[in-house]
Design a protein around this motif. Structure first.
Motif, mmCIF file in Angstrom:
data_model
loop_
_atom_site.group_PDB
_atom_site.id
_atom_site.type_symbol
_atom_site.label_atom_id
_atom_site.label_comp_id
_atom_site.label_asym_id
_atom_site.label_seq_id
_atom_site.Cartn_x
_atom_site.Cartn_y
_atom_site.Cartn_z
ATOM 1 N N CYS A 58 -50.854 1.328 9.862
ATOM 2 C CA CYS A 58 -51.001 1.830 11.231
ATOM 3 C C CYS A 58 -49.680 2.269 11.861
ATOM 4 O O CYS A 58 -49.677 2.801 12.970
ATOM 5 C CB CYS A 58 -51.650 0.760 12.111
ATOM 6 N N ILE A 59 -48.575 2.027 11.196
ATOM 7 C CA ILE A 59 -47.285 2.452 11.741
ATOM 8 C C ILE A 59 -47.235 3.976 11.771
ATOM 9 O O ILE A 59 -47.719 4.653 10.866
ATOM 10 C CB ILE A 59 -46.133 1.885 10.884
ATOM 11 N N SER A 60 -46.652 4.519 12.812
ATOM 12 C CA SER A 60 -46.669 5.967 13.014
ATOM 13 C C SER A 60 -45.882 6.710 11.935
ATOM 14 O O SER A 60 -44.925 6.181 11.360
ATOM 15 C CB SER A 60 -46.087 6.311 14.384
ATOM 16 N N GLN A 61 -46.287 7.958 11.723
ATOM 17 C CA GLN A 61 -45.535 8.814 10.809
ATOM 18 C C GLN A 61 -44.124 9.031 11.329
ATOM 19 O O GLN A 61 -43.159 9.123 10.555
ATOM 20 C CB GLN A 61 -46.246 10.163 10.654
ATOM 21 N N PHE A 62 -43.976 9.074 12.637
ATOM 22 C CA PHE A 62 -42.654 9.242 13.247
ATOM 23 C C PHE A 62 -41.697 8.143 12.799
ATOM 24 O O PHE A 62 -40.530 8.409 12.489
ATOM 25 C CB PHE A 62 -42.785 9.241 14.778
ATOM 26 N N SER A 63 -42.193 6.908 12.760
ATOM 27 C CA SER A 63 -41.338 5.785 12.367
ATOM 28 C C SER A 63 -40.969 5.858 10.888
ATOM 29 O O SER A 63 -39.814 5.588 10.519
ATOM 30 C CB SER A 63 -42.033 4.455 12.672
ATOM 31 N N TYR A 64 -41.923 6.223 10.045
ATOM 32 C CA TYR A 64 -41.603 6.415 8.621
ATOM 33 C C TYR A 64 -40.561 7.522 8.456
ATOM 34 O O TYR A 64 -39.617 7.399 7.665
ATOM 35 C CB TYR A 64 -42.867 6.752 7.835
ATOM 36 N N ASN A 65 -40.728 8.608 9.204
ATOM 37 C CA ASN A 65 -39.771 9.721 9.120
ATOM 38 C C ASN A 65 -38.374 9.290 9.537
ATOM 39 O O ASN A 65 -37.378 9.677 8.913
ATOM 40 C CB ASN A 65 -40.223 10.872 10.013
ATOM 41 N N ALA A 66 -38.301 8.502 10.614
ATOM 42 C CA ALA A 66 -37.000 8.078 11.136
ATOM 43 C C ALA A 66 -36.262 7.204 10.126
ATOM 44 O O ALA A 66 -35.037 7.311 9.960
ATOM 45 C CB ALA A 66 -37.188 7.331 12.452
ATOM 46 N N LEU A 67 -37.008 6.335 9.446
ATOM 47 C CA LEU A 67 -36.388 5.489 8.429
ATOM 48 C C LEU A 67 -35.879 6.335 7.264
ATOM 49 O O LEU A 67 -34.749 6.146 6.791
ATOM 50 C CB LEU A 67 -37.400 4.458 7.917
ATOM 51 N N ALA A 68 -36.687 7.273 6.803
ATOM 52 C CA ALA A 68 -36.271 8.146 5.700
ATOM 53 C C ALA A 68 -35.070 8.991 6.103
ATOM 54 O O ALA A 68 -34.169 9.240 5.289
ATOM 55 C CB ALA A 68 -37.434 9.040 5.268
ATOM 56 N N ALA A 69 -35.025 9.426 7.359
ATOM 57 C CA ALA A 69 -33.886 10.219 7.831
ATOM 58 C C ALA A 69 -32.595 9.402 7.787
ATOM 59 O O ALA A 69 -31.525 9.935 7.482
ATOM 60 C CB ALA A 69 -34.155 10.716 9.255
ATOM 61 N N ASP A 70 -32.691 8.103 8.082
ATOM 62 C CA ASP A 70 -31.518 7.236 7.974
ATOM 63 C C ASP A 70 -31.035 7.135 6.530
ATOM 64 O O ASP A 70 -29.829 7.112 6.259
ATOM 65 C CB ASP A 70 -31.842 5.838 8.504
ATOM 66 N N LEU A 71 -31.973 7.062 5.585
ATOM 67 C CA LEU A 71 -31.586 7.003 4.178
ATOM 68 C C LEU A 71 -30.947 8.311 3.738
ATOM 69 O O LEU A 71 -30.032 8.310 2.903
ATOM 70 C CB LEU A 71 -32.803 6.677 3.311
ATOM 71 N N ALA A 72 -31.400 9.423 4.308
ATOM 72 C CA ALA A 72 -30.776 10.710 4.007
ATOM 73 C C ALA A 72 -29.327 10.723 4.511
ATOM 74 O O ALA A 72 -28.431 11.255 3.836
ATOM 75 C CB ALA A 72 -31.574 11.841 4.643
ATOM 76 N N LYS A 73 -29.091 10.123 5.678
ATOM 77 C CA LYS A 73 -27.722 10.017 6.196
ATOM 78 C C LYS A 73 -26.870 9.139 5.275
ATOM 79 O O LYS A 73 -25.706 9.446 5.007
ATOM 80 C CB LYS A 73 -27.737 9.434 7.603
ATOM 81 N N LEU A 74 -27.455 8.047 4.795
ATOM 82 C CA LEU A 74 -26.731 7.159 3.886
ATOM 83 C C LEU A 74 -26.357 7.890 2.604
ATOM 84 O O LEU A 74 -25.262 7.690 2.053
ATOM 85 C CB LEU A 74 -27.590 5.926 3.580
ATOM 86 N N ASN A 75 -27.249 8.745 2.136
ATOM 87 C CA ASN A 75 -26.963 9.506 0.913
ATOM 88 C C ASN A 75 -25.762 10.430 1.059
ATOM 89 O O ASN A 75 -25.120 10.786 0.067
ATOM 90 C CB ASN A 75 -28.195 10.331 0.510
ATOM 91 N N GLU A 76 -25.462 10.832 2.276
ATOM 92 C CA GLU A 76 -24.344 11.738 2.515
ATOM 93 C C GLU A 76 -23.015 11.004 2.664
ATOM 94 O O GLU A 76 -21.955 11.637 2.686
ATOM 95 C CB GLU A 76 -24.608 12.572 3.775
ATOM 96 N N MET A 77 -23.056 9.683 2.758
ATOM 97 C CA MET A 77 -21.832 8.911 2.977
ATOM 98 C C MET A 77 -21.121 8.628 1.656
ATOM 99 O O MET A 77 -21.763 8.465 0.614
ATOM 100 C CB MET A 77 -22.164 7.588 3.692
ATOM 101 N N ARG A 78 -19.798 8.577 1.726
ATOM 102 C CA ARG A 78 -18.980 8.291 0.546
ATOM 103 C C ARG A 78 -18.026 7.154 0.870
ATOM 104 O O ARG A 78 -17.439 7.089 1.941
ATOM 105 C CB ARG A 78 -18.174 9.531 0.129
ATOM 106 N N PHE A 79 -17.854 6.254 -0.095
ATOM 107 C CA PHE A 79 -16.997 5.096 0.098
ATOM 108 C C PHE A 79 -15.883 5.041 -0.943
ATOM 109 O O PHE A 79 -15.238 4.023 -1.128
ATOM 110 C CB PHE A 79 -17.836 3.811 0.044
ATOM 111 N N GLY A 80 -15.686 6.150 -1.626
ATOM 112 C CA GLY A 80 -14.683 6.237 -2.679
ATOM 113 C C GLY A 80 -15.033 7.402 -3.588
ATOM 114 O O GLY A 80 -16.057 8.077 -3.406
ATOM 115 N N ALA A 81 -14.200 7.634 -4.594
ATOM 116 C CA ALA A 81 -14.418 8.764 -5.497
ATOM 117 C C ALA A 81 -15.799 8.706 -6.155
ATOM 118 O O ALA A 81 -16.496 9.707 -6.267
ATOM 119 C CB ALA A 81 -13.323 8.798 -6.556
ATOM 120 N N ARG A 82 -16.175 7.538 -6.619
ATOM 121 C CA ARG A 82 -17.508 7.343 -7.203
ATOM 122 C C ARG A 82 -18.117 6.053 -6.653
ATOM 123 O O ARG A 82 -18.508 5.156 -7.387
ATOM 124 C CB ARG A 82 -17.430 7.292 -8.732
ATOM 125 N N ASN A 83 -18.178 5.988 -5.347
ATOM 126 C CA ASN A 83 -18.663 4.788 -4.678
ATOM 127 C C ASN A 83 -19.593 5.209 -3.549
ATOM 128 O O ASN A 83 -19.154 5.790 -2.561
ATOM 129 C CB ASN A 83 -17.483 3.974 -4.133
#
Length: 333
Positions: free
Chosen positions: A164-189
């Motif tokens: 019953c959780i809204s699609q909006f909430s699922y989208n927002a969580l996935a969007a955060d993971l997309a932001k995490l994918n763009e982050m870098r913590f080192g050359a291969r980190n």
């Protein structure tokens, strides 16, 4: 988690007085520095003193919130919580003075509540997520439930709630993971969330939140995939158990499945980037009673991303396709 009597679980003598106002004093001090990128040595000293004074008020059974794979969380106040390694005996004598102020690295991830505000020894303080319900079966219940009880909870509590959780909430969580994918913590980190334990994602007032620590030891970019969300929401009931077959409640599983895929399409997540991810997809399809190969569905979803860059439009395309797919696979509805 089995809640033991206070004098067995907690290292302090149960006959000692509990200073109930100490956690409030700690809250007031934290409120005064919470938005600062750095704090002074005098502020560190004051916070350390308030933490040590509040320990007898925090680590008691009625303040226990939840246990994860490695840590357990206790309420300090409605605003703040304490996270410590499982079964740690934290006292004012052994906590130490190694104070680390949080860097707020993940501030752009609006639905992430796992980053510590500060760390003192083994104790971390983080924002408290009140009145939450984790995905799957809460770890402390799973430890004491029988197999039948765990299946009942999963089918009657978890599936209806998360379907019953809204699609909006699922989208927002996935969007955060997309932001995490763009982050870098080192050359291969790169950063990756723990997708083994479903309890790492919770719902609070209809909002999905990621509450575990982000691990920055991954050497593969874009590892926060749709597949890992499927493993959380569909495949696992606890960190150790596969989800039970839903039987006549498979419609609820399919609702969660569809919302998860649409969120992945909306956020333009990589749907799978490893053999393990592909296996997650196969398991999720089996849980949904959908008879098709994972690569067929993944390829179809990737086609939508190639054809349409607007996230809303490509999600509409995926929605039409998935509605038809799930409608054709109507066995056990």
């Amino acid at each position: 988690m089995k809640i033991n009597p206070v004098n067995n679980y907690y290292p302090y003598n149960s006959n000692k007085p509990v200073f109930k106002g100490k956690s409030r004093e700690l809250e007031r001090v934290l409120d005064g520095v919470i938005n600062k990128p750095q704090i002074t040595l005098s502020e560190q000293k004051l916070i350390t003193e308030k933490i040590k004074a509040a320990l007898p008020d925090i680590f008691v059974p009625h303040r226990f919130i939840e246990e994860g794979s490695h840590n357990e969380v206790y309420k300090i106040t409605k605003k703040y919580a304490a996270r410590v390694p499982v079964k740690s005996k934290i006292t004012d004598q052994n906590i130490g003075d190694n104070f680390i102020w949080g860097k707020n690295i993940f501030k752009e991830m609006r639905n992430y509540y796992g980053e510590a505000i500060l760390q003192l020894g083994k104790l971390q303080i983080l924002k408290n997520v009140n009145h939450q319900m984790p995905a799957g079966i809460p770890e402390h219940l799973a430890k004491k439930y029988s197999g039948v009880q765990k299946t009942r909870y999963y089918l009657k509590k978890y599936l209806p709630k998360f379907a019953c959780i809204s699609q909006f909430s699922y989208n927002a969580l996935a969007a955060d993971l997309a932001k995490l994918n763009e982050m870098r913590f080192g050359a291969r980190n790169f950063g990756v969330f723990d997708s083994v334990n479903p309890n790492n994602i919770v719902v609070q007032e209809g909002r999905l939140m990621l509450v575990d620590e982000i691990y920055t030891l991954c050497d593969r970019s874009y590892s926060n995939t749709t597949a890992k969300l499927l493993n959380i929401f569909i495949n696992k009931s606890t960190k150790d158990d596969e989800a039970p077959d839903a039987g006549n409640k498979v419609k609820l599983v399919r609702k969660i499945f569809k919302k998860t895929l649409l969120a992945g399409v909306y956020a333009d997540l990589v749907h799978a980037n490893s053999k393990e991810d592909y296996e997650y997809w196969q398991t999720a399809l089996r849980k949904c009673h959908i008879n098709m190969e994972a690569f067929e569905l993944i390829n179809k979803l990737e086609d939508f991303s190639r054809k349409e860059r607007n996230p809303v439009e490509r999600m509409k395309m995926a929605d039409e396709y998935l509605s038809l797919l799930i409608g054709l696979n109507h066995s056990n509805k």
